[in-house]
Design a protein around this motif. Structure first.
Motif, mmCIF file in Angstrom:
data_model
loop_
_atom_site.group_PDB
_atom_site.id
_atom_site.type_symbol
_atom_site.label_atom_id
_atom_site.label_comp_id
_atom_site.label_asym_id
_atom_site.label_seq_id
_atom_site.Cartn_x
_atom_site.Cartn_y
_atom_site.Cartn_z
ATOM 1 N N VAL A 46 -22.813 20.235 13.766
ATOM 2 C CA VAL A 46 -22.889 21.668 13.478
ATOM 3 C C VAL A 46 -21.837 22.449 14.266
ATOM 4 O O VAL A 46 -21.152 23.311 13.718
ATOM 5 N N MET A 47 -21.682 22.152 15.533
ATOM 6 C CA MET A 47 -20.700 22.876 16.341
ATOM 7 C C MET A 47 -19.279 22.637 15.819
ATOM 8 O O MET A 47 -18.476 23.572 15.732
ATOM 9 N N ALA A 48 -18.968 21.402 15.461
ATOM 10 C CA ALA A 48 -17.626 21.093 14.947
ATOM 11 C C ALA A 48 -17.361 21.809 13.628
ATOM 12 O O ALA A 48 -16.281 22.366 13.419
ATOM 13 N N VAL A 49 -18.348 21.836 12.745
ATOM 14 C CA VAL A 49 -18.182 22.526 11.462
ATOM 15 C C VAL A 49 -18.060 24.030 11.691
ATOM 16 O O VAL A 49 -17.201 24.697 11.091
ATOM 17 N N LEU A 50 -18.904 24.588 12.557
ATOM 18 C CA LEU A 50 -18.820 26.015 12.851
ATOM 19 C C LEU A 50 -17.455 26.392 13.422
ATOM 20 O O LEU A 50 -16.873 27.417 13.042
ATOM 21 N N LEU A 51 -16.953 25.582 14.331
ATOM 22 C CA LEU A 51 -15.645 25.852 14.912
ATOM 23 C C LEU A 51 -14.563 25.850 13.836
ATOM 24 O O LEU A 51 -13.725 26.753 13.768
ATOM 25 N N SER A 52 -14.595 24.860 12.991
ATOM 26 C CA SER A 52 -13.601 24.761 11.924
ATOM 27 C C SER A 52 -13.689 25.954 10.978
ATOM 28 O O SER A 52 -12.673 26.540 10.589
ATOM 29 N N GLN A 53 -14.905 26.334 10.616
ATOM 30 C CA GLN A 53 -15.069 27.469 9.715
ATOM 31 C C GLN A 53 -14.668 28.781 10.390
ATOM 32 O O GLN A 53 -14.094 29.657 9.745
ATOM 33 N N GLU A 54 -14.934 28.910 11.673
ATOM 34 C CA GLU A 54 -14.524 30.112 12.398
ATOM 35 C C GLU A 54 -12.998 30.241 12.417
ATOM 36 O O GLU A 54 -12.464 31.338 12.250
ATOM 37 N N ARG A 55 -12.325 29.121 12.605
ATOM 38 C CA ARG A 55 -10.853 29.149 12.575
ATOM 39 C C ARG A 55 -10.362 29.586 11.204
ATOM 40 O O ARG A 55 -9.417 30.370 11.085
ATOM 41 N N GLU A 56 -11.005 29.087 10.152
ATOM 42 C CA GLU A 56 -10.599 29.463 8.799
ATOM 43 C C GLU A 56 -10.881 30.937 8.528
ATOM 44 O O GLU A 56 -10.046 31.636 7.946
ATOM 45 N N VAL A 57 -12.022 31.427 8.959
ATOM 46 C CA VAL A 57 -12.350 32.846 8.786
ATOM 47 C C VAL A 57 -11.315 33.706 9.504
ATOM 48 O O VAL A 57 -10.838 34.713 8.965
ATOM 49 N N GLN A 58 -10.943 33.336 10.721
ATOM 50 C CA GLN A 58 -9.953 34.107 11.465
ATOM 51 C C GLN A 58 -8.600 34.094 10.751
ATOM 52 O O GLN A 58 -7.921 35.122 10.678
ATOM 53 N N ALA A 59 -8.212 32.951 10.218
ATOM 54 C CA ALA A 59 -6.948 32.869 9.481
ATOM 55 C C ALA A 59 -6.992 33.769 8.247
ATOM 56 O O ALA A 59 -6.008 34.461 7.938
ATOM 57 N N LEU A 60 -8.121 33.809 7.557
ATOM 58 C CA LEU A 60 -8.259 34.683 6.391
ATOM 59 C C LEU A 60 -8.220 36.148 6.803
ATOM 60 O O LEU A 60 -7.604 36.971 6.117
ATOM 61 N N ARG A 61 -8.843 36.475 7.919
ATOM 62 C CA ARG A 61 -8.775 37.854 8.426
ATOM 63 C C ARG A 61 -7.335 38.242 8.744
ATOM 64 O O ARG A 61 -6.903 39.356 8.436
ATOM 65 N N ASP A 62 -6.611 37.334 9.363
ATOM 66 C CA ASP A 62 -5.203 37.607 9.679
ATOM 67 C C ASP A 62 -4.401 37.817 8.400
ATOM 68 O O ASP A 62 -3.553 38.718 8.332
ATOM 69 N N ASP A 63 -4.663 36.990 7.382
ATOM 70 C CA ASP A 63 -3.969 37.134 6.096
ATOM 71 C C ASP A 63 -4.289 38.481 5.455
ATOM 72 O O ASP A 63 -3.396 39.158 4.931
#
Length: 109
Positions: A61-78
């Motif tokens: 769960v922590m690994a998936v959450l971390l990965s998804q958080e990185r993706e969310v941040q990248a989308l926010r930056d975009d």
């Protein structure tokens, strides 16, 4: 002799095998997303192993959450970059409109 402890990566593989009946029951369009969750977890298995989790679900769960958080941040930056681009285009079109309105073409009918 004692058993060798599974690595986090092996624990994630075990979880994936355990959840195969669930995967098989998913619609075909959802299966790639299921598979992606496990790929995301594997991509952070080295970091998760530093925690030495007793429960593989916690590492997963922590690994998936971390990965998804990185993706969310990248989308926010975009999104922010696109907003900046839109604002710049609006500013450019406003200045073009101002320039056209102030031009004197000599035709004063």
């Amino acid at each position: 002799m004692g058993r060798t402890a599974h690595t986090v990566r092996e624990q994630i593989d075990d979880l994936e095998r355990e959840w195969q009946p669930f995967r098989r029951s998913l619609r075909r369009r959802d299966r790639p997303a299921f598979d992606e969750l496990f790929e995301r977890a594997r991509s952070h298995a080295d970091a998760a192993s530093q925690q030495a989790p007793r429960d593989p679900w916690r590492a997963f769960v922590m690994a998936v959450l971390l990965s998804q958080e990185r993706e969310v941040q990248a989308l926010r930056d975009d999104i922010e970059a696109l907003r900046d681009d839109i604002e710049a285009l609006r500013d450019d079109s406003d200045s073009v409109g101002d320039d056209e309105g102030s031009r004197d073409d000599g035709d004063h009918r």
